[in-house]
Design a protein around this motif. Structure first.
Motif, PDB file in Angstrom:
ATOM      1  N   ILE A 196       6.372  -0.264   3.382  1.00 61.41           N
ATOM      2  CA  ILE A 196       4.994  -0.581   2.995  1.00 61.41           C
ATOM      3  C   ILE A 196       4.950  -1.433   1.721  1.00 61.41           C
ATOM      4  CG2 ILE A 196       4.059   1.482   4.096  1.00 61.41           C
ATOM      5  CD1 ILE A 196       3.804   2.726   1.297  1.00 61.41           C
ATOM      6  N   GLY A 197       6.104  -1.986   1.359  1.00 64.77           N
ATOM      7  CA  GLY A 197       6.115  -2.923   0.236  1.00 64.77           C
ATOM      8  C   GLY A 197       6.496  -2.358  -1.104  1.00 64.77           C
ATOM      9  N   VAL A 198       6.987  -1.130  -1.172  1.00 62.74           N
ATOM     10  CA  VAL A 198       7.424  -0.541  -2.448  1.00 62.74           C
ATOM     11  C   VAL A 198       8.913  -0.815  -2.603  1.00 62.74           C
ATOM     12  CG1 VAL A 198       7.630   1.556  -3.822  1.00 62.74           C
ATOM     13  CG2 VAL A 198       5.665   1.248  -2.290  1.00 62.74           C
ATOM     14  N   ASP A 199       9.259  -1.682  -3.528  1.00 62.62           N
ATOM     15  CA  ASP A 199      10.662  -2.040  -3.745  1.00 62.62           C
ATOM     16  C   ASP A 199      11.433  -0.890  -4.386  1.00 62.62           C
ATOM     17  OD1 ASP A 199      10.074  -4.545  -2.742  1.00 62.62           O
ATOM     18  OD2 ASP A 199       9.674  -5.408  -4.724  1.00 62.62           O
ATOM     19  N   ASP A 200      12.746  -0.932  -4.212  1.00 61.17           N
ATOM     20  CA  ASP A 200      13.589   0.096  -4.836  1.00 61.17           C
ATOM     21  C   ASP A 200      13.461   0.096  -6.353  1.00 61.17           C
ATOM     22  OD1 ASP A 200      14.478   0.962  -2.380  1.00 61.17           O
ATOM     23  OD2 ASP A 200      16.341  -0.201  -2.420  1.00 61.17           O
ATOM     24  N   GLY A 201      13.193  -1.085  -6.922  1.00 65.30           N
ATOM     25  CA  GLY A 201      13.036  -1.161  -8.378  1.00 65.30           C
ATOM     26  C   GLY A 201      11.815  -0.434  -8.895  1.00 65.30           C
ATOM     27  N   GLN A 202      10.866  -0.112  -8.019  1.00 64.13           N
ATOM     28  CA  GLN A 202       9.664   0.616  -8.415  1.00 64.13           C
ATOM     29  C   GLN A 202       9.853   2.125  -8.319  1.00 64.13           C
ATOM     30  OE1 GLN A 202       7.241  -2.500  -5.766  1.00 64.13           O
ATOM     31  NE2 GLN A 202       5.859  -1.010  -6.688  1.00 64.13           N
ATOM     32  N   THR A 240      15.815  12.036   1.156  1.00 62.39           N
ATOM     33  CA  THR A 240      15.571  10.993   0.156  1.00 62.39           C
ATOM     34  C   THR A 240      15.729   9.614   0.769  1.00 62.39           C
ATOM     35  OG1 THR A 240      16.298  12.421  -1.676  1.00 62.39           O
ATOM     36  CG2 THR A 240      16.385  10.035  -2.027  1.00 62.39           C
ATOM     37  N   SER A 241      16.763   9.427   1.561  1.00 63.70           N
ATOM     38  CA  SER A 241      16.988   8.134   2.202  1.00 63.70           C
ATOM     39  C   SER A 241      15.834   7.776   3.135  1.00 63.70           C
ATOM     40  CB  SER A 241      18.314   8.161   2.961  1.00 63.70           C
ATOM     41  OG  SER A 241      18.525   6.936   3.644  1.00 63.70           O
ATOM     42  N   ARG A 242      15.344   8.781   3.883  1.00 61.95           N
ATOM     43  CA  ARG A 242      14.236   8.515   4.792  1.00 61.95           C
ATOM     44  C   ARG A 242      12.966   8.119   4.031  1.00 61.95           C
ATOM     45  NH1 ARG A 242      14.098  13.058   6.905  1.00 61.95           N
ATOM     46  NH2 ARG A 242      12.050  13.950   6.419  1.00 61.95           N
ATOM     47  N   MET A 243      12.716   8.784   2.914  1.00 58.20           N
ATOM     48  CA  MET A 243      11.530   8.459   2.121  1.00 58.20           C
ATOM     49  C   MET A 243      11.620   7.047   1.538  1.00 58.20           C
ATOM     50  SD  MET A 243      10.028  10.207  -1.368  1.00 58.20           S
ATOM     51  CE  MET A 243      11.248   9.331  -2.375  1.00 58.20           C
ATOM     52  N   ARG A 244      12.766   6.699   1.005  1.00 58.72           N
ATOM     53  CA  ARG A 244      12.941   5.363   0.420  1.00 58.72           C
ATOM     54  C   ARG A 244      12.749   4.277   1.481  1.00 58.72           C
ATOM     55  NH1 ARG A 244      15.282   4.124  -4.383  1.00 58.72           N
ATOM     56  NH2 ARG A 244      15.955   5.813  -5.767  1.00 58.72           N
ATOM     57  N   THR A 245      13.303   4.490   2.653  1.00 60.70           N
ATOM     58  CA  THR A 245      13.176   3.500   3.732  1.00 60.70           C
ATOM     59  C   THR A 245      11.716   3.317   4.129  1.00 60.70           C
ATOM     60  OG1 THR A 245      15.382   4.043   4.575  1.00 60.70           O
ATOM     61  CG2 THR A 245      13.882   2.916   6.073  1.00 60.70           C
ATOM     62  N   ALA A 246      10.986   4.428   4.231  1.00 59.97           N
ATOM     63  CA  ALA A 246       9.574   4.351   4.602  1.00 59.97           C
ATOM     64  C   ALA A 246       8.756   3.643   3.523  1.00 59.97           C
ATOM     65  CB  ALA A 246       9.028   5.756   4.854  1.00 59.97           C
ATOM     66  N   LEU A 247       9.030   3.923   2.265  1.00 63.47           N
ATOM     67  CA  LEU A 247       8.297   3.266   1.178  1.00 63.47           C
ATOM     68  C   LEU A 247       8.605   1.769   1.143  1.00 63.47           C
ATOM     69  CD1 LEU A 247       8.642   5.905  -1.685  1.00 63.47           C
ATOM     70  CD2 LEU A 247       6.569   5.318  -0.429  1.00 63.47           C
ATOM     71  N   ARG A 248       9.849   1.439   1.423  1.00 62.44           N
ATOM     72  CA  ARG A 248      10.220   0.026   1.466  1.00 62.44           C
ATOM     73  C   ARG A 248       9.434  -0.690   2.564  1.00 62.44           C
ATOM     74  NH1 ARG A 248      15.443   0.645   2.525  1.00 62.44           N
ATOM     75  NH2 ARG A 248      15.828   1.478   0.435  1.00 62.44           N
ATOM     76  N   THR A 297       1.848  -1.028  -8.052  1.00 62.95           N
ATOM     77  CA  THR A 297       1.226  -2.161  -8.759  1.00 62.95           C
ATOM     78  C   THR A 297      -0.221  -2.400  -8.369  1.00 62.95           C
ATOM     79  OG1 THR A 297       2.142  -3.655  -7.086  1.00 62.95           O
ATOM     80  CG2 THR A 297       3.438  -3.327  -9.087  1.00 62.95           C
ATOM     81  N   ASP A 298      -0.689  -1.742  -7.321  1.00 66.30           N
ATOM     82  CA  ASP A 298      -2.088  -1.857  -6.911  1.00 66.30           C
ATOM     83  C   ASP A 298      -2.659  -0.446  -6.781  1.00 66.30           C
ATOM     84  OD1 ASP A 298      -4.564  -2.303  -5.844  1.00 66.30           O
ATOM     85  OD2 ASP A 298      -3.873  -3.539  -4.165  1.00 66.30           O
ATOM     86  N   PRO A 299      -3.566  -0.042  -7.675  1.00 68.47           N
ATOM     87  CA  PRO A 299      -4.102   1.321  -7.604  1.00 68.47           C
ATOM     88  C   PRO A 299      -4.731   1.668  -6.262  1.00 68.47           C
ATOM     89  CG  PRO A 299      -4.694   0.295  -9.690  1.00 68.47           C
ATOM     90  CD  PRO A 299      -4.092  -0.786  -8.839  1.00 68.47           C
ATOM     91  N   ASP A 300      -5.234   0.676  -5.543  1.00 67.13           N
ATOM     92  CA  ASP A 300      -5.854   0.955  -4.246  1.00 67.13           C
ATOM     93  C   ASP A 300      -4.842   1.418  -3.207  1.00 67.13           C
ATOM     94  OD1 ASP A 300      -8.327   0.271  -5.248  1.00 67.13           O
ATOM     95  OD2 ASP A 300      -8.202  -1.820  -4.574  1.00 67.13           O
ATOM     96  N   GLU A 301      -3.545   1.238  -3.477  1.00 67.90           N
ATOM     97  CA  GLU A 301      -2.519   1.605  -2.513  1.00 67.90           C
ATOM     98  C   GLU A 301      -1.891   2.970  -2.800  1.00 67.90           C
ATOM     99  OE1 GLU A 301       0.282  -1.554  -2.563  1.00 67.90           O
ATOM    100  OE2 GLU A 301      -1.084  -3.027  -1.675  1.00 67.90           O
ATOM    101  N   VAL A 302      -2.408   3.671  -3.807  1.00 65.40           N
ATOM    102  CA  VAL A 302      -1.821   4.957  -4.188  1.00 65.40           C
ATOM    103  C   VAL A 302      -1.874   5.947  -3.034  1.00 65.40           C
ATOM    104  CG1 VAL A 302      -2.117   6.979  -5.674  1.00 65.40           C
ATOM    105  CG2 VAL A 302      -2.199   4.689  -6.655  1.00 65.40           C
TER     106      VAL A 302
END
Length: 271
Positions: free
Chosen positions: A104-110, A94-102, A147-152
């Motif tokens: 590419i611009g995905v905040d923890d609040g998302q 879980t920690s590794r996934m969160r770090t990777a998403l962060r 927040t941007d469907p093109d980034e799904v």
């Protein structure tokens, strides 16, 4: 003819009495007695007006727009011979996934938790008569708002490469602001539909719509997003693969109104 004094007095008294009777009769003719009443057209009770008619109709409307938001649901799953091992492995992934998403611009609040679970999984043994294989399975389900469907596609690929083992669902939807805009458009369309129905019914009944008495609005329907079923079974690939490519369609919001219109007899005016 000779009259004596007595006769003259009697005639005079008779004449005086007749004169008094005429005077009294004349006064009575010009004076209304206290209990008397006369009837005139203005004394009659006014005619009861015709009761107003009402027309009750329901109108529906919808509005659609391209989605400006997406929701990705993923799960991180880990197993171990005991609960502590399963939990530790789950936390690491879980920690590794969160770090990777962060990255590419995905905040923890998302990223929000939908479900967290650790349970004992007793699997049937391969050999008959053997003891069941016991292991512990830990899972953490997440909901990621994009927040941007093109980034799904990028979000899915990043999550799967860095600990996510399941992609449960992807839905394209609307932000709160855009949904409010579509709800207003849908309500306007619903009112136009109700007004058209009321006028048609009034015409059939030889009435005309004169006003609105009651308006009730129903809760707007949830946006109907396009689902990306192809991403529902995405798993980590051992070799490089083509990036996920998801297409979104328009999102529709629907609403319903119930309106009671006032109606009256048709005149020369157009309803």
């Amino acid at each position: 003819m000779a009259f004596d004094g007595s006769s003259m007095r009697r005639h005079a008294l008779a004449a005086l009495g007749l004169a008094l009777l005429l005077v009294v009769a004349g006064c009575s003719a010009g004076t209304e007695s206290p209990g008397a009443s006369t009837s005139t057209p203005t004394d009659r009770a006014p005619a009861t007006p015709e009761s107003d008619s009402t027309i009750r109709v329901a109108g529906s409307g919808s509005a659609d727009a391209e989605p400006n938001q997406a929701v990705v649901r993923v799960a991180v799953v880990a197993v171990g011979t005991d609960a502590a091992t399963a939990r530790r492995r789950l936390a690491e992934n879980t920690s590794r996934m969160r770090t990777a998403l962060r990255g590419i611009g995905v905040d923890d609040g998302q990223i929000t938790t939908r479900r967290y679970d650790i349970y004992q999984d007793r699997r049937r043994p391969r050999e008959e008569g053997a003891e069941p294989r016991v292991q512990y399975r830990a899972s953490h389900d997440f909901e990621i708002t994009v927040t941007d469907p093109d980034e799904v596609g990028e979000v899915i690929d990043t999550a799967v490469r860095n600990g996510a083992t399941e992609v449960d669902d992807v839905s394209f939807t609307l932000s709160a602001e855009r949904r409010r805009t579509l709800e207003r458009r849908a309500r306007s369309a619903a009112m136009a539909d109700a007004r058209s129905k009321a006028r048609a019914l009034a015409t059939d009944a030889n009435l005309t719509v004169t006003g609105v008495q009651v308006i009730r609005t129903a809760r707007s329907g949830a946006p109907r997003p396009a689902d990306a079923g192809a991403a529902a079974t995405a798993t980590a690939a051992p070799t490089p693969a083509a990036p996920s490519d998801l297409e979104s369609g328009p999102v529709t919001v629907t609403t319903t109104v119930q309106v009671v219109y006032e109606a009256g007899p048709r005149t020369n005016a157009t309803a």
